[in-house]
Design a protein around this motif. Structure first.
Motif, PDB file in Angstrom:
ATOM      1  N   PHE A 112       1.951  11.133  11.190  1.00 28.31           N
ATOM      2  CA  PHE A 112       1.078  10.451  10.246  1.00 28.31           C
ATOM      3  C   PHE A 112       0.856  11.358   9.044  1.00 28.31           C
ATOM      4  O   PHE A 112       0.533  12.544   9.191  1.00 28.31           O
ATOM      5  CB  PHE A 112      -0.283  10.122  10.877  1.00 28.31           C
ATOM      6  CG  PHE A 112      -0.199   9.180  12.047  1.00 28.31           C
ATOM      7  CD1 PHE A 112      -0.277   7.808  11.867  1.00 28.31           C
ATOM      8  CD2 PHE A 112      -0.045   9.668  13.340  1.00 28.31           C
ATOM      9  CE1 PHE A 112      -0.208   6.958  12.941  1.00 28.31           C
ATOM     10  CE2 PHE A 112       0.023   8.819  14.417  1.00 28.31           C
ATOM     11  CZ  PHE A 112      -0.057   7.443  14.230  1.00 28.31           C
ATOM     12  N   VAL A 113       1.010  10.816   7.845  1.00 32.42           N
ATOM     13  CA  VAL A 113       0.760  11.555   6.603  1.00 32.42           C
ATOM     14  C   VAL A 113      -0.165  10.722   5.722  1.00 32.42           C
ATOM     15  O   VAL A 113      -0.229   9.487   5.835  1.00 32.42           O
ATOM     16  CB  VAL A 113       2.066  11.885   5.862  1.00 32.42           C
ATOM     17  CG1 VAL A 113       2.937  12.801   6.695  1.00 32.42           C
ATOM     18  CG2 VAL A 113       2.818  10.629   5.476  1.00 32.42           C
ATOM     19  N   ASP A 114      -0.912  11.402   4.816  1.00 31.71           N
ATOM     20  CA  ASP A 114      -1.803  10.691   3.896  1.00 31.71           C
ATOM     21  C   ASP A 114      -1.072  10.369   2.611  1.00 31.71           C
ATOM     22  O   ASP A 114       0.162  10.530   2.511  1.00 31.71           O
ATOM     23  CB  ASP A 114      -3.059  11.513   3.633  1.00 31.71           C
ATOM     24  CG  ASP A 114      -2.741  12.874   3.028  1.00 31.71           C
ATOM     25  OD1 ASP A 114      -1.596  13.088   2.587  1.00 31.71           O
ATOM     26  OD2 ASP A 114      -3.643  13.743   3.006  1.00 31.71           O
ATOM     27  N   LEU A 115      -1.809   9.902   1.613  1.00 28.20           N
ATOM     28  CA  LEU A 115      -1.183   9.510   0.346  1.00 28.20           C
ATOM     29  C   LEU A 115      -0.600  10.695  -0.399  1.00 28.20           C
ATOM     30  O   LEU A 115       0.261  10.518  -1.264  1.00 28.20           O
ATOM     31  CB  LEU A 115      -2.221   8.802  -0.542  1.00 28.20           C
ATOM     32  CG  LEU A 115      -2.754   7.467   0.007  1.00 28.20           C
ATOM     33  CD1 LEU A 115      -3.856   6.928  -0.894  1.00 28.20           C
ATOM     34  CD2 LEU A 115      -1.625   6.450   0.136  1.00 28.20           C
ATOM     35  N   ASP A 116      -1.074  11.891  -0.091  1.00 26.07           N
ATOM     36  CA  ASP A 116      -0.516  13.097  -0.713  1.00 26.07           C
ATOM     37  C   ASP A 116       0.581  13.721   0.131  1.00 26.07           C
ATOM     38  O   ASP A 116       0.966  14.877  -0.114  1.00 26.07           O
ATOM     39  CB  ASP A 116      -1.633  14.116  -0.943  1.00 26.07           C
ATOM     40  CG  ASP A 116      -2.669  13.617  -1.931  1.00 26.07           C
ATOM     41  OD1 ASP A 116      -2.286  12.874  -2.850  1.00 26.07           O
ATOM     42  OD2 ASP A 116      -3.861  13.960  -1.772  1.00 26.07           O
TER      43      ASP A 116
ATOM     44  N   THR B   8      -4.916   0.128   6.894  1.00 30.18           N
ATOM     45  CA  THR B   8      -6.188   0.128   7.614  1.00 30.18           C
ATOM     46  C   THR B   8      -6.563  -1.303   7.990  1.00 30.18           C
ATOM     47  O   THR B   8      -5.880  -2.262   7.632  1.00 30.18           O
ATOM     48  CB  THR B   8      -7.301   0.737   6.748  1.00 30.18           C
ATOM     49  OG1 THR B   8      -7.479  -0.089   5.588  1.00 30.18           O
ATOM     50  CG2 THR B   8      -6.928   2.142   6.296  1.00 30.18           C
TER      51      THR B   8
ATOM     52  N   TYR C 158       0.969   3.012   6.156  1.00 29.10           N
ATOM     53  CA  TYR C 158      -0.154   3.025   7.093  1.00 29.10           C
ATOM     54  C   TYR C 158      -1.252   2.125   6.517  1.00 29.10           C
ATOM     55  O   TYR C 158      -1.854   2.425   5.489  1.00 29.10           O
ATOM     56  CB  TYR C 158      -0.676   4.452   7.270  1.00 29.10           C
ATOM     57  CG  TYR C 158      -1.823   4.596   8.247  1.00 29.10           C
ATOM     58  CD1 TYR C 158      -1.571   4.960   9.559  1.00 29.10           C
ATOM     59  CD2 TYR C 158      -3.151   4.371   7.863  1.00 29.10           C
ATOM     60  CE1 TYR C 158      -2.596   5.097  10.478  1.00 29.10           C
ATOM     61  CE2 TYR C 158      -4.182   4.501   8.762  1.00 29.10           C
ATOM     62  CZ  TYR C 158      -3.905   4.857  10.067  1.00 29.10           C
ATOM     63  OH  TYR C 158      -4.937   4.995  10.971  1.00 29.10           O
TER      64      TYR C 158
ATOM     65  N   LYS D 228       0.414  14.794   3.081  1.00 27.54           N
ATOM     66  CA  LYS D 228      -0.068  15.879   3.927  1.00 27.54           C
ATOM     67  C   LYS D 228      -0.200  15.370   5.355  1.00 27.54           C
ATOM     68  O   LYS D 228      -0.618  14.236   5.590  1.00 27.54           O
ATOM     69  CB  LYS D 228      -1.408  16.397   3.425  1.00 27.54           C
ATOM     70  CG  LYS D 228      -1.315  17.091   2.077  1.00 27.54           C
ATOM     71  CD  LYS D 228      -2.676  17.618   1.643  1.00 27.54           C
ATOM     72  CE  LYS D 228      -2.573  18.335   0.302  1.00 27.54           C
ATOM     73  NZ  LYS D 228      -3.878  18.849  -0.156  1.00 27.54           N
TER      74      LYS D 228
ATOM     75  N   ILE E 153      -1.464  14.461   8.843  1.00 26.59           N
ATOM     76  CA  ILE E 153      -2.764  14.129   9.423  1.00 26.59           C
ATOM     77  C   ILE E 153      -2.740  14.320  10.940  1.00 26.59           C
ATOM     78  O   ILE E 153      -3.641  14.907  11.521  1.00 26.59           O
ATOM     79  CB  ILE E 153      -3.163  12.681   9.079  1.00 26.59           C
ATOM     80  CG1 ILE E 153      -3.246  12.501   7.560  1.00 26.59           C
ATOM     81  CG2 ILE E 153      -4.494  12.319   9.732  1.00 26.59           C
ATOM     82  CD1 ILE E 153      -3.531  11.069   7.144  1.00 26.59           C
ATOM     83  N   ARG E 154      -1.686  13.829  11.585  1.00 21.84           N
ATOM     84  CA  ARG E 154      -1.585  13.882  13.049  1.00 21.84           C
ATOM     85  C   ARG E 154      -0.129  13.739  13.434  1.00 21.84           C
ATOM     86  O   ARG E 154       0.662  13.138  12.688  1.00 21.84           O
ATOM     87  CB  ARG E 154      -2.434  12.767  13.678  1.00 21.84           C
ATOM     88  CG  ARG E 154      -2.374  12.721  15.193  1.00 21.84           C
ATOM     89  CD  ARG E 154      -3.192  11.570  15.742  1.00 21.84           C
ATOM     90  NE  ARG E 154      -4.619  11.736  15.473  1.00 21.84           N
ATOM     91  CZ  ARG E 154      -5.548  10.865  15.842  1.00 21.84           C
ATOM     92  NH1 ARG E 154      -5.171   9.744  16.463  1.00 21.84           N
ATOM     93  NH2 ARG E 154      -6.811  11.088  15.593  1.00 21.84           N
TER      94      ARG E 154
ATOM     95  N   ASN F 127      -3.308   3.698   3.322  1.00 21.61           N
ATOM     96  CA  ASN F 127      -3.977   4.986   3.377  1.00 21.61           C
ATOM     97  C   ASN F 127      -3.025   6.109   3.775  1.00 21.61           C
ATOM     98  O   ASN F 127      -3.453   7.153   4.245  1.00 21.61           O
ATOM     99  CB  ASN F 127      -5.142   4.913   4.374  1.00 21.61           C
ATOM    100  CG  ASN F 127      -6.168   6.001   4.125  1.00 21.61           C
ATOM    101  OD1 ASN F 127      -6.241   6.553   3.024  1.00 21.61           O
ATOM    102  ND2 ASN F 127      -6.954   6.329   5.135  1.00 21.61           N
ATOM    103  N   GLY F 128      -1.712   5.873   3.625  1.00 26.47           N
ATOM    104  CA  GLY F 128      -0.730   6.885   3.974  1.00 26.47           C
ATOM    105  C   GLY F 128       0.526   6.229   4.522  1.00 26.47           C
ATOM    106  O   GLY F 128       0.844   5.066   4.216  1.00 26.47           O
TER     107      GLY F 128
END
Length: 557
Positions: free
Chosen positions: A423-427, A500, A498, A429, A431-432, A506-507
């Motif tokens: 899992f990555v965020d919008l930047d 929500t 991703y 990076k 997450i998990r 959100n990623g």
């Protein structure tokens, strides 16, 4: 007959000290009617100054107070705050108006200056006269539990008896009876001079001519105490007699007092009698009638002209040595009287200071009561808030337990499927990630929060994970690719946005599913097809075709 208590405050200590003196210049006569000046002021310095009467002064408690920072008074019926709010910002004005609403009793009044308004705090008050800026606190602002707890002023008394019109009252006062006329004339002609005072000597009423016994001291204005006005020879006996009369509540008689006037000595009998109040009297305190009775002049020596260094007729009979002793005794007596006078003045000064201190203490006491009331209110609010926090905390504990359970279920689900998930965020990076991802991307727990492009992967001929993920985030179109690790395993990589629950991107989610067995079967099928192509004419070719069909069937299965 209302008992009124006025709190007069200012931030300037010099202004408070000036107000405590109650002394005004003669120029106030231009703005105040003669009726009010005569009713409520005493003149001094030949009309150059005016001093407020003691009865009015005792209604007022002066106190140094910062309206913004110090606790407000409470249970007030009226607040006058004129031409102060115009010097303050709007938020400060709102704070002070709220303080006024707190300090006033329900239904209490607020006076503002002609250029001032209530602003957004108008909901607390109703306008009695908008033009004159008179407002009234609404009855439902304060709770009934607070009413009457600290009452500064008693409630206004009402009566059903109609008062007679002023003209009728004046007419009745003018029409005196014959008995009243006779009694008035008798009092004027035959009654001795008398003064009605209270227990501390404050003059309330004067009857007859008292110039032989009393005079205003020079340099002072507004003196209305009989002890300060007493002439030489009377002050000591008058002070002691008034003290004894107030202590024992009995008549005190002092005969043959020699009172020194401007150019003579008057022999006088002094009588002080308590005035018993009946049930209909309006005065709560005991009053005292001071009567001056001049001794009959039949004795020629009762009033004798004296001069400096002169002696009475009796004293002329003494010799020179006796006269010297008498002169020394007079000098000592005069020194004692001066010392006593200084002591009395110091005592009066100390009494005034104690009175000012008492006013300050009373003001502080009122502020402390208001502060205590605020603290009680704050305590109740904190208790209510604490109960709410306990309820919210219980709900949060339930939510945390539920979230922990869901998190455990999700981790077990992802681990059980064997599908590597990142899992990555919008930047971009991290997450998990699941543990199976570490087989083809070198990840550890401390890599959470780092960009995915900084991580070294074990994929062969593929290093475009960051760009592909960004393309998916830009286009929102999922992407699938087959990738191979250096160990020879094949995976199908799928990148999708991703979303929500609120349908917000959100990623991105990157999944890796193992397809090594599929690739191995495909390679075997390809080899068999090549063998079939080489042996088309042989019988074995038929068998190979049959085996090939079985392989295809198994693959599809």
């Amino acid at each position: 007959n209302l008992k009124v208590q006025i709190f007069a405050t200012d931030i300037d200590s010099n202004a408070i000290e000036a107000a405590r003196r109650g002394l005004f210049s003669g120029s106030i006569a231009e703005d105040i009617s003669e009726e009010r000046l005569s009713s409520f002021f005493k003149t001094g310095d030949n009309g150059k100054t005016y001093r407020i009467q003691k009865g009015i002064r005792e209604m007022v408690i002066f106190s140094e107070q910062n309206l913004i920072e110090d606790p407000p008074f409470s249970r007030l019926d009226l607040i006058s705050c004129r031409n102060l709010l115009i010097y303050m910002q709007r938020d400060l004005q709102e704070k002070i108006i709220s303080l006024f609403g707190y300090a006033l009793n329900p239904g209490g009044y607020l006076f503002l200056g002609t250029s001032e308004t209530l602003g957004e705090s108008h909901s607390y008050f109703s306008a009695v006269d908008s033009k004159l800026k008179i407002y009234q606190l609404k009855e439902d602002i304060k709770s009934n539990q607070l009413e009457g707890k600290y009452d500064f002023l008693p409630p206004m008394t009402t009566t059903d008896v109609e008062q007679p019109p002023l003209a009728a009252t004046e007419k009745e006062n003018i029409e005196l009876t014959l008995r009243e006329l006779a009694e008035q004339k008798i009092l004027e002609e035959f009654s001795p001079a008398a003064v009605l005072v209270n227990s501390i000597g404050q003059v309330l009423y004067i009857h007859g001519q008292t110039g032989l016994y009393l005079e205003l001291p020079p340099g002072l204005s507004g003196v209305n105490n009989i002890l300060q006005m007493a002439r030489e020879g009377l002050k000591t006996e008058l002070t002691n007699a008034l003290h004894d009369a107030a202590k024992d509540q009995e008549k005190v008689f002092c005969p043959n007092l020699l009172i020194k006037g401007h150019n003579n000595i008057t022999r006088t009998n002094l009588t002080i009698s308590p005035v018993k109040n009946d049930s209909s009297s309006k005065f709560e305190e005991v009053l005292y009638l001071v009567v001056f009775e001049e001794v009959s002049s039949s004795d020629k020596d009762s009033s004798i002209m004296i001069y400096d260094q002169s002696f009475s007729v009796e004293e002329e009979e003494y010799g020179p040595e006796s006269k010297k002793v008498i002169a020394d005794l007079r000098q000592q007596l005069q020194a004692k009287e001066e010392s006593l006078q200084n002591t009395v003045e110091e005592l009066q000064t100390a009494n005034e200071e104690l009175k000012s201190s008492n006013e300050e203490l009373q003001s502080v006491n009122e502020e402390l009561q208001s502060t205590n009331e605020e603290l009680e209110t704050s305590k109740e609010e904190l208790q209510s808030l604490n109960e709410e926090l306990k309820t919210v905390n219980t709900e949060l504990e339930d939510k945390v337990a539920e979230l922990t359970q869901i998190n455990n279920d999700m981790n077990n689900l992802l681990s059980g499927t064997g599908i590597g998930t990142l899992f990555v965020d919008l930047d971009l990076k991290i997450i998990r990630f699941t543990s199976s991802v570490t087989e083809f991307i070198n990840l550890i727990e401390s890599d959470i929060g780092r960009p995915v492009g900084h991580i070294v992967s074990n994929l062969k001929n593929y290093d475009n994970l960051s760009n592909d993920t960004q393309d998916v985030l830009d286009t929102l179109i999922p992407l699938e690719k087959e990738v191979q690790t250096h160990s020879g395993k094949w995976y199908i990589m799928r990148i999708q946005p991703y979303r929500t629950i609120e349908n917000v991107i959100n990623g991105a989610v990157v999944t890796f599913r193992d397809i090594s067995e599929k690739k191995q079967l495909e390679n075997e099928v390809a080899k068999m097809k090549d063998m079939l192509a080489e042996k088309d004419d042989s019988g074995e070719n038929e068998k190979l075709k049959k085996d090939s069909k079985e392989v295809d069937t198994n693959e599809k299965g």
